[in-house]
Every structure is written in structure tokens, then in C-alpha cells.
Design an enzyme around this catalytic site. Structure first.
Site, mmCIF file in Angstrom:
data_model
loop_
_atom_site.group_PDB
_atom_site.id
_atom_site.type_symbol
_atom_site.label_atom_id
_atom_site.label_comp_id
_atom_site.label_asym_id
_atom_site.label_seq_id
_atom_site.Cartn_x
_atom_site.Cartn_y
_atom_site.Cartn_z
ATOM 1 N N SER A 161 0.822 -1.222 0.000
ATOM 2 C CA SER A 161 0.000 0.000 0.000
ATOM 3 C C SER A 161 0.847 1.259 0.000
ATOM 4 O O SER A 161 1.921 1.316 0.618
ATOM 5 C CB SER A 161 -0.872 -0.018 1.262
ATOM 6 O OG SER A 161 -1.440 1.254 1.475
ATOM 7 N N GLU A 212 0.229 3.602 1.766
ATOM 8 C CA GLU A 212 0.309 4.032 3.169
ATOM 9 C C GLU A 212 1.700 3.766 3.750
ATOM 10 O O GLU A 212 2.067 4.338 4.777
ATOM 11 C CB GLU A 212 -0.741 3.301 4.015
ATOM 12 C CG GLU A 212 -2.126 3.894 3.917
ATOM 13 C CD GLU A 212 -2.243 5.266 4.587
ATOM 14 O OE1 GLU A 212 -1.959 5.377 5.785
ATOM 15 O OE2 GLU A 212 -2.612 6.224 3.891
ATOM 16 N N TYR A 266 -1.474 0.287 10.577
ATOM 17 C CA TYR A 266 -1.758 -0.362 9.285
ATOM 18 C C TYR A 266 -0.550 -0.225 8.346
ATOM 19 O O TYR A 266 -0.093 -1.207 7.756
ATOM 20 C CB TYR A 266 -3.001 0.264 8.645
ATOM 21 C CG TYR A 266 -3.225 -0.138 7.203
ATOM 22 C CD1 TYR A 266 -3.809 -1.359 6.886
ATOM 23 C CD2 TYR A 266 -2.841 0.700 6.144
ATOM 24 C CE1 TYR A 266 -4.003 -1.744 5.559
ATOM 25 C CE2 TYR A 266 -3.031 0.325 4.819
ATOM 26 C CZ TYR A 266 -3.616 -0.893 4.531
ATOM 27 O OH TYR A 266 -3.799 -1.262 3.215
HETATM 28 P P1 NAP Z 1 -11.384 -4.752 1.880
HETATM 29 O O1 NAP Z 1 -12.563 -4.485 0.988
HETATM 30 O O2 NAP Z 1 -11.355 -4.157 3.249
HETATM 31 O O3 NAP Z 1 -11.261 -6.350 2.029
HETATM 32 C C1 NAP Z 1 -10.454 -6.941 3.010
HETATM 33 C C2 NAP Z 1 -10.615 -8.454 2.924
HETATM 34 O O4 NAP Z 1 -9.760 -9.054 3.934
HETATM 35 C C3 NAP Z 1 -12.032 -8.960 3.199
HETATM 36 O O5 NAP Z 1 -12.359 -9.929 2.221
HETATM 37 C C4 NAP Z 1 -11.909 -9.604 4.564
HETATM 38 O O6 NAP Z 1 -12.769 -10.698 4.759
HETATM 39 C C5 NAP Z 1 -10.467 -10.109 4.510
HETATM 40 N N1 NAP Z 1 -9.950 -10.446 5.830
HETATM 41 C C6 NAP Z 1 -9.989 -9.705 6.964
HETATM 42 N N2 NAP Z 1 -9.461 -10.396 7.992
HETATM 43 C C7 NAP Z 1 -9.095 -11.600 7.516
HETATM 44 C C8 NAP Z 1 -8.506 -12.751 8.083
HETATM 45 N N3 NAP Z 1 -8.198 -12.823 9.378
HETATM 46 N N4 NAP Z 1 -8.260 -13.817 7.296
HETATM 47 C C9 NAP Z 1 -8.589 -13.791 5.969
HETATM 48 N N5 NAP Z 1 -9.154 -12.715 5.364
HETATM 49 C C10 NAP Z 1 -9.396 -11.647 6.122
HETATM 50 O O7 NAP Z 1 -10.035 -4.330 1.146
HETATM 51 P P2 NAP Z 1 -9.762 -3.956 -0.392
HETATM 52 O O8 NAP Z 1 -10.015 -2.500 -0.579
HETATM 53 O O9 NAP Z 1 -10.405 -4.954 -1.258
HETATM 54 O O10 NAP Z 1 -8.171 -4.113 -0.440
HETATM 55 C C11 NAP Z 1 -7.567 -5.358 -0.745
HETATM 56 C C12 NAP Z 1 -6.152 -5.382 -0.210
HETATM 57 O O11 NAP Z 1 -5.398 -4.331 -0.791
HETATM 58 C C13 NAP Z 1 -6.027 -5.176 1.289
HETATM 59 O O12 NAP Z 1 -4.926 -5.937 1.727
HETATM 60 C C14 NAP Z 1 -5.720 -3.702 1.442
HETATM 61 O O13 NAP Z 1 -5.017 -3.460 2.638
HETATM 62 C C15 NAP Z 1 -4.855 -3.491 0.224
HETATM 63 N N6 NAP Z 1 -4.865 -2.147 -0.344
HETATM 64 C C16 NAP Z 1 -6.050 -1.542 -0.639
HETATM 65 C C17 NAP Z 1 -6.040 -0.297 -1.233
HETATM 66 C C18 NAP Z 1 -7.326 0.393 -1.623
HETATM 67 O O14 NAP Z 1 -7.281 1.607 -1.881
HETATM 68 N N7 NAP Z 1 -8.449 -0.318 -1.725
HETATM 69 C C19 NAP Z 1 -4.810 0.328 -1.543
HETATM 70 C C20 NAP Z 1 -3.629 -0.336 -1.224
HETATM 71 C C21 NAP Z 1 -3.662 -1.581 -0.647
HETATM 72 P P3 NAP Z 1 -14.123 -10.653 5.650
HETATM 73 O O15 NAP Z 1 -15.220 -10.354 4.692
HETATM 74 O O16 NAP Z 1 -14.205 -12.028 6.200
HETATM 75 O O17 NAP Z 1 -13.937 -9.584 6.682
HETATM 76 O O1 F7E Z 2 -9.158 8.126 3.867
HETATM 77 C C1 F7E Z 2 -9.582 11.636 4.981
HETATM 78 C C2 F7E Z 2 -8.671 10.753 5.793
HETATM 79 O O2 F7E Z 2 -10.194 6.081 4.837
HETATM 80 C C3 F7E Z 2 -8.638 8.985 2.869
HETATM 81 C C4 F7E Z 2 -7.299 2.132 2.397
HETATM 82 O O3 F7E Z 2 -7.815 1.416 1.306
HETATM 83 O O4 F7E Z 2 -6.085 3.631 0.958
HETATM 84 C C5 F7E Z 2 -7.060 3.574 1.992
HETATM 85 O O5 F7E Z 2 -6.604 4.279 3.146
HETATM 86 C C6 F7E Z 2 -8.387 10.366 3.445
HETATM 87 C C7 F7E Z 2 -7.629 10.378 4.769
HETATM 88 O O6 F7E Z 2 -8.468 5.904 2.962
HETATM 89 C C8 F7E Z 2 -12.892 11.373 6.419
HETATM 90 O O7 F7E Z 2 -8.165 11.467 6.934
HETATM 91 C C9 F7E Z 2 -11.555 12.958 5.816
HETATM 92 O O8 F7E Z 2 -6.642 11.365 4.718
HETATM 93 O O9 F7E Z 2 -10.701 6.704 2.447
HETATM 94 P P1 F7E Z 2 -9.726 6.665 3.551
HETATM 95 P P2 F7E Z 2 -6.934 5.821 3.412
HETATM 96 O O10 F7E Z 2 -6.749 6.034 4.846
HETATM 97 O O11 F7E Z 2 -6.151 6.682 2.477
HETATM 98 C C10 F7E Z 2 -4.807 3.088 1.307
HETATM 99 C C11 F7E Z 2 -3.909 3.197 0.096
HETATM 100 C C12 F7E Z 2 -4.904 1.722 1.876
HETATM 101 O O12 F7E Z 2 -3.994 0.910 1.704
HETATM 102 C C13 F7E Z 2 -5.995 1.481 2.865
HETATM 103 O O13 F7E Z 2 -6.243 0.079 3.010
HETATM 104 O O14 F7E Z 2 -9.661 10.976 3.728
HETATM 105 N N1 F7E Z 2 -10.936 11.794 5.541
HETATM 106 N N2 F7E Z 2 -12.759 12.742 6.361
HETATM 107 C C14 F7E Z 2 -11.745 10.785 5.887
HETATM 108 N N3 F7E Z 2 -11.591 9.453 5.807
HETATM 109 C C15 F7E Z 2 -12.615 8.663 6.245
HETATM 110 N N4 F7E Z 2 -12.496 7.327 6.150
HETATM 111 N N5 F7E Z 2 -13.757 9.222 6.803
HETATM 112 C C16 F7E Z 2 -13.942 10.574 6.910
HETATM 113 O O15 F7E Z 2 -14.978 11.026 7.396
#
Ligand code: NAP
Ligand code: F7E
Length: 342
Positions: A135, A137, A159
């Protein structure tokens, strides 16, 4: 014979898009699902009828070994994680176990099932290809902009720290055992299937509720944070491409364009013909203990080496999410019910 893929995180946003993409490519797709009565699994089965389910949990080493033995995958995509950044402060240890140590357990399952023993020379690392969902992050408090594959990590949340552990471990298994193990360093990617807790979906749902007269305001935290937002359907294609490459390497995946939360809000309200300033209320309690102020990808390596490019623009993404939530709520749908995913 069809190639076989095993996806952890199959019930999540990316798991669903990746499964659809791999099925289109002719793969036999298996999803690792946890819990004895996980409601998201039965909903996922309705959307992804061709995906086969194998039980397992990233917290349970034996279950991962059994899953790999049973599925005999050609490719493993490790998408499972605690992925909501604020939750990682509330449950830091669990985040370390699932998002960090889960990577070790999955890599160990592959190593053991491939018969790769400690002390063997690099290059002997078995046939299973491994993708780790790293990520942006991990960059956290950024040292340069835009961020590329060589930018230093300075994570700002439990995270981000857990993801950095998984990232370095994936690299280490590649170097130690010659495994084809890669990380995609993905920047924020969104869709109508995004969890309602993340800011883009919170905003698209908030706009839809206000437009339909179901709510009068939307409470948000830091409006000044800037992110590089893309479309999840584009990004899962990059995951697949990374595992088809000639060499195991890590790639940054993003659009190269950055927008603030304020700009996101403006675009979403204006897509519904509303003025955001009349409805948005800022709330200090939604600010994070340590914020990541800005993230912006340099995806040049992926473009040049993988031929990957994002297709959906920021404005198209926001409009897509707002339209989907207007339809969902107008039809009386439940945003937390994945079986209504478009
Ligand atoms: P998501 O919608 O939050 O999905 C997370 C998945 O992890 C769910 O299917 C959840 O299953 C599973 N999980 C949680 N705890 C688990 C455990 N103990 N054992 C097995 N599975 C488990 O995330 P996403 O947005 O699809 O992202 C996919 C991956 O990419 C994640 O690793 C996230 O950190 C990473 N990532 C996401 C972003 C983004 O912007 N979306 C960016 C960079 C990296 P349950 O349904 O059982 O809870
Ligand atoms: O926040 C700001 C908050 O929760 C984005 C995950 O998929 O991307 C995701 O992480 C920004 C932050 O995503 C609210 O402070 C303001 O600056 O949508 P977010 P994230 O934290 O960037 C990365 C790449 C991952 O890997 C993670 O798994 O938005 N913000 N107001 C808010 N955020 C939330 N959630 N709620 C608010 O009300």
C-alpha cells in the site's frame, strides 16, 4: 488445463473485481473465506457464482497450508487484511497479526507446500507465484513527490507499519528462496463496491442520502488531505500483469494525479447538482492521530514494463459512485449488503 488462482480477501472490494477479471481470463478461481457463518461469503457466492470457496484464516497457519494443498494454485493473491486505517489504531495488535503476520503465514504455506526448504539456493523457489497487496500508506510522511518504487517508507499508522512488514517479507522470500513473490504498491482505488467506511464511499452515499431527502448533512474529518484516487477495476488488472511478468519485481500503481478530500466532496455533490458547502460539516473527532497529508504515484515503471495504464478518470469515478448510490438507495437497497453490488 485452466490455470488456478487462490485469492485471500475474496469478500472485499478488490477480491471481487480480481475474481471477475481472472474468470474472464479463463482461470479456475478459488477464494479463501473465513468464519463458520460469515454473511459476506454467502453474499459473495451470489455475485461470483463461479468462484469456489476454501475455508481459511490469515490468523491460522494450518488452515493456509490446507488451503494451498487443496487448491494447488498456480497463483496466490494475498488481498486479505484489516484495511481501514483508523481501525488499525483501535486494534493495533490484530492489524499486525492479520495485515502483517498474515503475509508470513501465507508465504510459509506456499514454501512448505512447494517443498522449498531453508538453506536452498535462491532460484529453487517452487512454481507458485505470489502477489502481496502492498500500500501507498507505507510511504506515509512522504520524502518526495511523486512516490516511486525507490521512495523511502515512513508509515504513519499501525496499518502502514504492518504493510511495510509484509512488503519487506515478500521481498525477503524472493531473495531467500527464489520464490516468484511480488508486491504491488497500490494507491487508493475505489468503486461502487468500496466499503462504506472509506471516504469516497462515505461521500457518495452521503450525497445520495441528501439528494433523496434521507439526510440533511454529511460529517467529515480532514478535508485538506490529498490522495491519488483510481478505479479498482483498473487496478486488479495490474495485479494479474505483475504475476505474468518475466521477472519478479515490485510496482507502484496509481494515476499520478492528486486531489484533496475537499475536491472529492465538490465533485461528488456537483455530480448530483448540489452545493457541498450547504451540507458538509467538519468534525475534529474524525481526524487521525497521525495523518498522511499527501500521496501521489509515479506509475512509470508499470506503464513501461507491464503496459498498464488506468482507464477511468477521477471525475468518471466520482460520477460512477454517486450514480450507483443514488440507484441503490432509490431502490431501497442496503449499502452494507454486498449482494446488491453492481
Ligand atoms: P477490503 O474491501 O477491506 O477487504 C479486506 C478483505 O480481507 C475482506 O475480504 C476480509 O474478509 C479479509 N480479511 C480480513 N481479515 C481476515 C482474516 N483474518 N483472514 C482472511 N481474510 C481476512 O479491502 P480492499 O479494498 O479490497 O483491499 C484489498 C487489499 O489491498 C487489502 O490488503 C488492502 O489493505 C490493500 N490495499 C487496498 C487499497 C485500496 O485503496 N483499496 C490500496 C492499497 C492496498 P471478511 O469479509 O471475512 O472480513
Ligand atoms: O481516507 C480523509 C482521511 O479512509 C482517505 C485504504 O484502502 O487507501 C485507503 O486508506 C483520506 C484520509 O483511505 C474522512 O483522513 C476525511 O486522509 O478513504 P480513507 P486511506 O486512509 O487513504 C490506502 C492506500 C490503503 O492501503 C488502505 O487500506 O480521507 N478523511 N474525512 C476521511 N476518511 C474517512 N475514512 N472518513 C472521513 O470522514
Amino acid at each position: 488445463m485452466a490455470r488456478r488462482a487462490l485469492i485471500t480477501g475474496i469478500t472485499g472490494q478488490d477480491g471481487s473485481y480480481l475474481a471477475e477479471h481472472l474468470l474472464e481470463q479463463g482461470y479456475e478461481v478459488w477464494g479463501l473465506a473465513r468464519g463458520q457463518a460469515n454473511p459476506r461469503v454467502s453474499r459473495m457466492r451470489k455475485l461470483l457464482t463461479e468462484v469456489r470457496v476454501v475455508r481459511g484464516d490469515l490468523l491460522d497457519q494450518g488452515s493456509l497450508i490446507s488451503a494451498v494443498e487443496r487448491v494447488q494454485p498456480d497463483e496466490v493473491y494475498n488481498l486479505g487484511a484489516i484495511s481501514f486505517v483508523p481501525m488499525s489504531w483501535e486494534q493495533a495488535e490484530l492489524t499486525a497479526e492479520v495485515t502483517g503476520m498474515g503475509v508470513l503465514r501465507m508465504l510459509e504455506a506456499i514454501r512448505v507446500c512447494s517443498g522449498v526448504s531453508r538453506g536452498v539456493s535462491p532460484g529453487a523457489g517452487g512454481q507458485i507465484r505470489f502477489y502481496q497487496a502492498s500500500s501507498s500508506e507505507m510511504f506515509g510522511q512522504v520524502s518526495e513527490t511523486p512516490q516511486n518504487e525507490r521512495t523511502a517508507f515512513h508509515p504513519r499508522s499501525p496499518y502502514g507499519v504492518a504493510k511495510a512488514y509484509g512488503h519487506f517479507l515478500t521481498q525477503n522470500y524472493r531473495e531467500s528462496y527464489g520464490m516468484f513473490a511480488v508486491s504491488g504498491i497500490l494507491f487508493n482505488h475505489e468503486s461502487p463496491r468500496r466499503g462504506a467506511e472509506f471516504v469516497t464511499r462515505k461521500v457518495s452515499l452521503g450525497v445520495a442520502r441528501i439528494k433523496l431527502g434521507l439526510a440533511g448533512e454529511l460529517r467529515l474529518g480532514n478535508l485538506e488531505a490529498r490522495r491519488d484516487w483510481g478505479y479498482a477495476g483498473d487496478y486488479v488488472k495490474a495485479m494479474h500483469l505483475m504475476l505474468q511478468a518475466g521477472r519478479a519485481e515490485d510496482y507502484v500503481i496509481g494515476t499520478g494525479r492528486m486531489k484533496s478530500v475537499r475536491e472529492l466532496v465538490e465533485a461528488a455533490f456537483s455530480a448530483a447538482g448540489l452545493d457541498w458547502e450547504q451540507y458538509v460539516v467538519t468534525d475534529q473527532t474524525l481526524h487521525r492521530p497521525a495523518e498522511v497529508d499527501l500521496l501521489c504515484a509515479d506509475p512509470k515503471k508499470a506503464r513501461v514494463q507491464l503496459g498498464w495504464e488506468p482507464r477511468v478518470s477521477f471525475d468518471e469515478l466520482v460520477a460512477m459512485m454517486v450514480e450507483a448510490d443514488l440507484r441503490l438507495l432509490a431502490d431501497g437497497g442496503d449499502p452494507h449488503d454486498d449482494s446488491s453490488w453492481p
